[in-house]
Design a protein around this motif. Structure first.
Motif, short mmCIF file in Angstrom:
data_model
loop_
_atom_site.label_atom_id
_atom_site.label_comp_id
_atom_site.label_asym_id
_atom_site.label_seq_id
_atom_site.Cartn_x
_atom_site.Cartn_y
_atom_site.Cartn_z
N VAL A 152 0.83 -1.21 0.00
CA VAL A 152 0.00 0.00 0.00
C VAL A 152 0.86 1.25 0.00
CG1 VAL A 152 -1.61 1.36 1.40
CG2 VAL A 152 -2.02 -1.07 1.04
N GLY A 153 0.52 2.17 -0.90
CA GLY A 153 1.21 3.45 -1.02
C GLY A 153 0.46 4.34 -1.97
N PRO A 154 0.86 5.61 -2.08
CA PRO A 154 0.14 6.55 -2.95
C PRO A 154 0.07 6.11 -4.41
CG PRO A 154 1.64 7.71 -1.49
CD PRO A 154 1.95 6.26 -1.34
N GLU A 155 1.09 5.41 -4.89
CA GLU A 155 1.11 5.02 -6.29
C GLU A 155 0.62 3.60 -6.52
OE1 GLU A 155 1.80 7.32 -8.46
OE2 GLU A 155 2.25 8.71 -6.81
N VAL A 174 -1.78 0.41 -6.91
CA VAL A 174 -3.15 0.19 -7.37
C VAL A 174 -3.31 -1.27 -7.77
CG1 VAL A 174 -2.68 0.72 -9.80
CG2 VAL A 174 -4.97 1.13 -8.86
N SER A 219 -7.00 2.50 7.70
CA SER A 219 -6.38 2.83 6.41
C SER A 219 -7.40 3.59 5.57
CB SER A 219 -5.94 1.56 5.67
OG SER A 219 -5.44 1.89 4.38
N ASP A 220 -6.92 4.62 4.87
CA ASP A 220 -7.79 5.36 3.96
C ASP A 220 -7.44 5.08 2.50
OD1 ASP A 220 -5.36 6.63 3.76
OD2 ASP A 220 -6.10 8.63 4.29
N TRP A 221 -6.64 4.03 2.28
CA TRP A 221 -6.16 3.73 0.92
C TRP A 221 -7.30 3.32 -0.01
CZ3 TRP A 221 -5.56 -1.04 -1.86
CH2 TRP A 221 -4.79 -0.93 -3.03
N GLY A 274 -9.41 6.54 -0.63
CA GLY A 274 -8.63 7.64 -1.19
C GLY A 274 -7.90 7.32 -2.47
N HIS A 275 -7.58 6.05 -2.72
CA HIS A 275 -6.78 5.70 -3.89
C HIS A 275 -7.42 4.61 -4.77
CE1 HIS A 275 -3.31 8.10 -2.59
NE2 HIS A 275 -3.61 7.69 -1.37
#
Length: 306
Positions: A157-160, A162, A181-183, A186-187
């Motif tokens: 899990v990370g901003p990039e 998917v 977690s907001d992943w 948010g993503h």
């Protein structure tokens, strides 16, 4: 787990209790009562169901000698199984025969995308996990996005990061366990272009299925009854050669009969013609799993679903 009704037409669900522990007589009485109230029963359960509970289902079906009970075992994670069961409850209000409705479970499974965010994959044995991911599980604060269906995938899990999502519009259902977690919202949801997010309680079996209670389970699905009906109605129907009900796909979920070999005389047809089939009682393979072996074929020139 029975999810709340999606719309006012959704048929209520009957949740079976602890099949492996409750007395056999109680299970028999409960399912006999359901059969008195409804023409047919479709029991949807996870492949992760304990062996004793699954054996109880087959025992009850055998003792009741009923050809009106279909047992469908799903490979989906618990939240996905709950979503699939609700879709069948939606379709149960339409003009679909019981064999077609039961067979639709295999078809609709292809349109369910489900996974979870986990704090550790060390005990995850239902999705392939490489040694590198196992090593990262020991790093404090690590989180992993895991797609279990339709194609297994794992990312850190990370901003990039998917996961591969559906190429059609879906809603996303989220069930939170003991993890923050907001992943997903948010993503992942924006990357999948979901139409919206809904929340549900975490199924009791999720911690066992995923190997940890620190998780957030998610599922992308088709919520619209008209779309679900169109998918099912567009598939070519055939008549089960053993029990005589209409089905889609290559195997009847009520009696587990597969199509006869080319040139083989259908059950119940002698040289004087057909005399009819009595149902699933004693049907070959009646207690086997229900696997699809042949792709669904679209029925041509069929009237649009209403």
């Amino acid at each position: 787990m029975a999810l709340p009704a999606q719309d006012e037409r959704t048929v209520p669900a009957a949740v079976l209790g602890d099949l492996a522990r409750e007395p056999l007589e109680r299970t028999l009485d409960g399912i006999r009562t359901l059969l008195d109230q409804h023409p047919h029963l479709i029991v949807v359960y996870s492949r992760a169901l304990p062996t004793g509970a699954e054996r109880r289902l087959h025992t009850v079906r055998s003792l009741l000698e009923s050809d009106r009970i279909a047992l469908f075992r799903s490979d989906l994670p618990p939240l996905g199984v709950a979503v699939l069961a609700r879709q069948l409850r939606q379709l149960a209000s339409c003009d679909l025969g019981p064999g077609v409705l039961a067979s639709a479970a295999r078809l609709l499974t292809h349109y369910v995308h489900c996974g979870a965010v986990l704090n550790s994959v060390t005990r995850l044995d239902r999705v392939p996990v490489d040694l590198k991911a196992h090593a990262r599980s020991w790093v404090p604060g690590s989180q992993f996005g895991v797609l279990a269906h339709p194609q297994p995938q794992l990312v850190r899990v990370g901003p990039e990061a998917v996961l591969a999502g559906p190429d059609f519009a879906t809603w996303m259902l989220v069930a939170k366990g003991q993890l923050q977690s907001d992943w997903i919202g948010g993503h992942l949801a924006p990357a999948w272009r979901t139409l919206g997010l809904r929340e549900a309680a975490l199924p009791a079996e999720s911690a066992t299925w995923w190997g940890t209670g620190k998780l957030i389970e998610f599922c992308g699905y088709l919520p619209d009854l008209s779309v679900l009906y169109q998918l099912v109605a567009s598939v070519r129907q055939s008549v089960c050669h053993w029990c005589g009900i209409d089905v889609i796909g290559d195997r009847c979920v009520f009696c587990s009969a597969a199509p006869p070999d080319p040139g083989e005389r259908p059950h119940g047809q002698g040289e004087y013609g057909a005399y009819g089939a009595s149902g699933a009682r004693g049907a070959p393979g009646a207690h086997e799993g229900h696997e699809a072996h042949e792709p669904y074929r679209t029925q041509e020139n069929r009237a649009p679903a209403g």
